[in-house]
Each structure stands twice: as C-alpha cells, then as structure tokens.
Scaffold this motif. Sequence first.
Motif, PDB file in Angstrom:
ATOM      1  N   ASP A 124       0.665  -1.251  -0.042  1.00 43.08           N
ATOM      2  CA  ASP A 124       0.009  -0.020  -0.042  1.00 43.08           C
ATOM      3  C   ASP A 124       0.868   1.234  -0.141  1.00 43.08           C
ATOM      4  OD1 ASP A 124       0.526   0.543   2.793  1.00 43.08           O
ATOM      5  OD2 ASP A 124      -0.759  -1.087   3.272  1.00 43.08           O
ATOM      6  N   LEU A 125       0.287   2.241  -0.312  1.00 41.45           N
ATOM      7  CA  LEU A 125       1.131   3.603  -0.272  1.00 41.45           C
ATOM      8  C   LEU A 125       1.802   3.944   0.979  1.00 41.45           C
ATOM      9  CD1 LEU A 125       1.953   6.005  -1.693  1.00 41.45           C
ATOM     10  CD2 LEU A 125      -0.121   7.135  -1.183  1.00 41.45           C
ATOM     11  N   TYR A 126       0.949   3.751   2.242  1.00 43.31           N
ATOM     12  CA  TYR A 126       1.567   4.094   3.521  1.00 43.31           C
ATOM     13  C   TYR A 126       2.921   3.489   3.714  1.00 43.31           C
ATOM     14  CZ  TYR A 126      -3.459   4.827   3.523  1.00 43.31           C
ATOM     15  OH  TYR A 126      -4.885   4.984   3.207  1.00 43.31           O
ATOM     16  N   VAL A 127       3.378   2.461   3.169  1.00 41.51           N
ATOM     17  CA  VAL A 127       4.657   1.707   3.539  1.00 41.51           C
ATOM     18  C   VAL A 127       5.602   1.800   2.295  1.00 41.51           C
ATOM     19  CG1 VAL A 127       3.646   0.204   5.057  1.00 41.51           C
ATOM     20  CG2 VAL A 127       4.043  -0.580   2.828  1.00 41.51           C
ATOM     21  N   LEU A 128       5.004   2.503   1.224  1.00 40.75           N
ATOM     22  CA  LEU A 128       6.023   2.700  -0.001  1.00 40.75           C
ATOM     23  C   LEU A 128       7.450   3.165   0.314  1.00 40.75           C
ATOM     24  CD1 LEU A 128       6.381   2.329  -3.059  1.00 40.75           C
ATOM     25  CD2 LEU A 128       5.040   4.478  -3.498  1.00 40.75           C
ATOM     26  N   GLY A 129       7.222   4.229   0.970  1.00 39.83           N
ATOM     27  CA  GLY A 129       8.592   5.154   1.072  1.00 39.83           C
ATOM     28  C   GLY A 129       9.317   4.250   2.035  1.00 39.83           C
ATOM     29  N   ALA A 130       8.858   3.533   3.008  1.00 36.47           N
ATOM     30  CA  ALA A 130       9.774   2.954   3.658  1.00 36.47           C
ATOM     31  C   ALA A 130      10.334   1.854   3.253  1.00 36.47           C
ATOM     32  CB  ALA A 130       8.780   2.356   5.261  1.00 36.47           C
ATOM     33  N   MET A 131       9.741   0.929   2.415  1.00 35.88           N
ATOM     34  CA  MET A 131      10.169  -0.059   1.634  1.00 35.88           C
ATOM     35  C   MET A 131      11.197   0.438   0.541  1.00 35.88           C
ATOM     36  SD  MET A 131       8.965  -2.913   2.923  1.00 35.88           S
ATOM     37  CE  MET A 131       9.188  -1.892   4.504  1.00 35.88           C
TER      38      MET A 131
END
Length: 442
Positions: A124-131
Amino acid sequence: MHFRGYFDTALNQRRNYPVFVSSSHDLCRLHPLHCMPDLVFALVANPYRNSRALRQIRLLVDMGLNVHVLATEDANDGIDLGPSVVVERVPVRAGQGSTRFLEISRRFLKAAKGIDAKHFHASDLYVLGAMAKAADRAPSGNATYSYDARECYPHVAATVGRPWVSRYWQWMERRFVLNAAFVFTVSESIATHMTKIYGIERPHVVMNVPESLSFEPSDFLRREIGLSDRPKTPIILHLGQMRRDRGCEILVQSMVHVDRAHLVFLGSGPLLPTLSDLASESGLADRVHFIEPVSPDRVLSVTCGAAIGVTLLQGTCLNHEFALPNKLFEYISAGVPVAASGLVELKRIISATGVGCSVMEYDPLSVGKTLQNMLTDPVSMKRWSAAALKATETFNWDVASQPFREAFRALSIPNEIPHDHIAGSSTFHADNDIGRHRSGQA
C-alpha cells in the motif's frame, strides 16, 4: 550491526535462539526460516484477513520464496502460511493524517532495517516510502522494491474537498513510484491514470479475484440470522467494510421497498452502530442483520447462501469511480447475481459478463425497486447466476495472478537454502537484472 533486525524478529517470535549473532551463518540458524528471506512484504493491515495480500503471499510461497511479512496486525484466525513465511507485527500508535503516515513510515523502516532481502514489496502507499528506503539501505546493496496501488490513493474519499491532502499523496506516490522495479494495481482505469499522471510504464493489473473456486456451500447465513427453517426467504448480502460513501445507509433504507427479503452485512466498520439504529428507526430491525467477518478462506462458502450480492460504492471520488472491490468478484465466484453501482469499472464488468444489474440512481426507492425486480424475476436470476459461474473462467486467480507471478519470476530470486537445512554458507546474494526504471526504461 545489520543482523539486529533479525535478532529483534527472533525475540518477537519468542523462540529460544542464541543471544550472540556474529556471522550470517549464525543468522541463518537464528531466523525461523533458517536464512535471510528472499522478500519483505509490508502492509498496513492484517495479512491473514486482507484477502488480496493473503493471495499474493501464498503465490510467492508457491514460487519457492521465503517471505518476511511486516504488518500492523497479526491475528491469524487459524490460517497457516507454512514454514516459508514469518509474520512480524509492527506496532503503530493511533493517529490521523500526516502524523500517522510519518509514524507508519518510521516504524516500518525501523522494522526492515538490516533485513538482507533481495526485494521489498509495499502492499500500500503508506509503506511505500519505507520499503523504497529499506531497499536502498539493504546490506547486499542491490535490492529492488515494488508497489501495489490498491487504491487511487491521491483521490480516495478522505481527500475530497481537501486539495492539499490530495496533492501531498500524489507527491508522495510520484516520489517513489518512479523508481519501483514494477507497479501493480487493481483496475485498468487506475493503471491508465497512473501512466498518464506519473509518466511510468503501465502498471500490471491484478484484479481482486478469489484465490480458489473450490468450496463447500454453507448455510451459515441462514443459521446466523435464524432462517434455517425458511429456505425460500431470500437473503441480500453486503460483504466488507461499512463505511461512508459505500451506499450502506441507502441499502438499509431501500429494504422498506423490498418484500420478505432479509439484508445481511457481513463485515465490520465504523458505520455499524449508525446502520443498526437506522434499521430500528425504519422498522427493519428484524430484517437487517450484522454478522462479524469470516476469514477469507470461508467467504465463498458463506456468500453462496445469498440470493443477491450488493456493492453500492458512490461516485464521490475518483478512487470509487475506478474501483473493482473484492466483493464483486466474490459474488461472481459464488454464482450470486450482483446489484452494483453504475460506476466506470463496476458497470464495465457487469455489462461485459451479464452477471446482474447496474444501479444508476442512488436513492432508497430506486435501489429498493432494483432489488425487488431482481428477486421477482426467477428467469433472469437463473441467467445471472449462470453468467456469474461462466465469468469465473476469466475472473479467477490463476488468470488474474499471471502479471504478479511473471513480475516476481523476472527478479530471478533463487531459494538456495532449503527450509529444513541449516546451511554452512553465508546468506545468499542472487544477481538481479531487474533495475529500477522510469517510463520506457528496463
């Protein structure tokens, strides 16, 4: 030391592992998979209850990959994903808006730190930056990441009337989607939109179809609402979350115009108390029922006990216009005629398959008349049901999962260390010819 993430994971798994980790060989002995995972799969949800994530994780396991799941919830409902999967709960404090987003990013990046996977998947978008950041910082130095745009995130209901919020989500998505190895989404309309807005290669469309078409019919719905002795009383079913802009209130009020039938909401959500009160106020308390959600593996067995399946997403945002929700394909797979909103993607599927009716006017009387007309037309009901079963030849997981399968197969991530073998070598480092890309670049 980059092994710390896995030392923490072992503690979370409550296993009796050695305290000191001095080499990757020791680390292979430490981790429940006996080796570093091939892939990290992250999502802000429960992987055991999120049917899309559950299907994808099982597919990755079938491909021979070791998967480390990072998720905000981990209650497993009795589902066993097998020895190739470790599920690690990432605790996130309650919050809203940008504060919650930053909290999620920080927590997931910390959880992924030191995991020497070859690939990081943001569900999902919420974890995109972290991944994306975890892939950049992976010890092996050549990890990639991917992204599943399960929604048209910059244009979800929560951004309506809040242009700055919409722009922030679009900026965030653009920032990381450009360098993803590959991108998935749920409908053709979202794929077209993302290609146009971001100038990326067309995302792979992986529709929300059920994993298996083999199921045992169940009388669960009738037993739960006390209709076991009334087999001819029709049941109208709404699967999934009860939230605003999903037509739930209209659906309850429409039952005033439907004879004999009972309405069942199988799911949960913040609107449940409001809908319960509305049913009582409308004199429908004895014909409107609320049942807790069942596990994804039971949905089809339960759904086939309904006469009609309903999805009444309202066109209040672009995300709804482009949506193809799980429930649509669950109704189809169970052979249940569908009453669906006349939104772009929903109408396209209904028209192409002939599995039911599109609802073009969103008021209780119009919806009620549509449902009543469907229930009193047995010839059409049989035709719609037969069309639904026929449609499963196209809308099944074997077909829908091919883009997902082929994308991950192209990564060429080998599973060199068997699950039951404690290897004498260090963690594996597969050569990977899939680079990050912009539109038109491999």
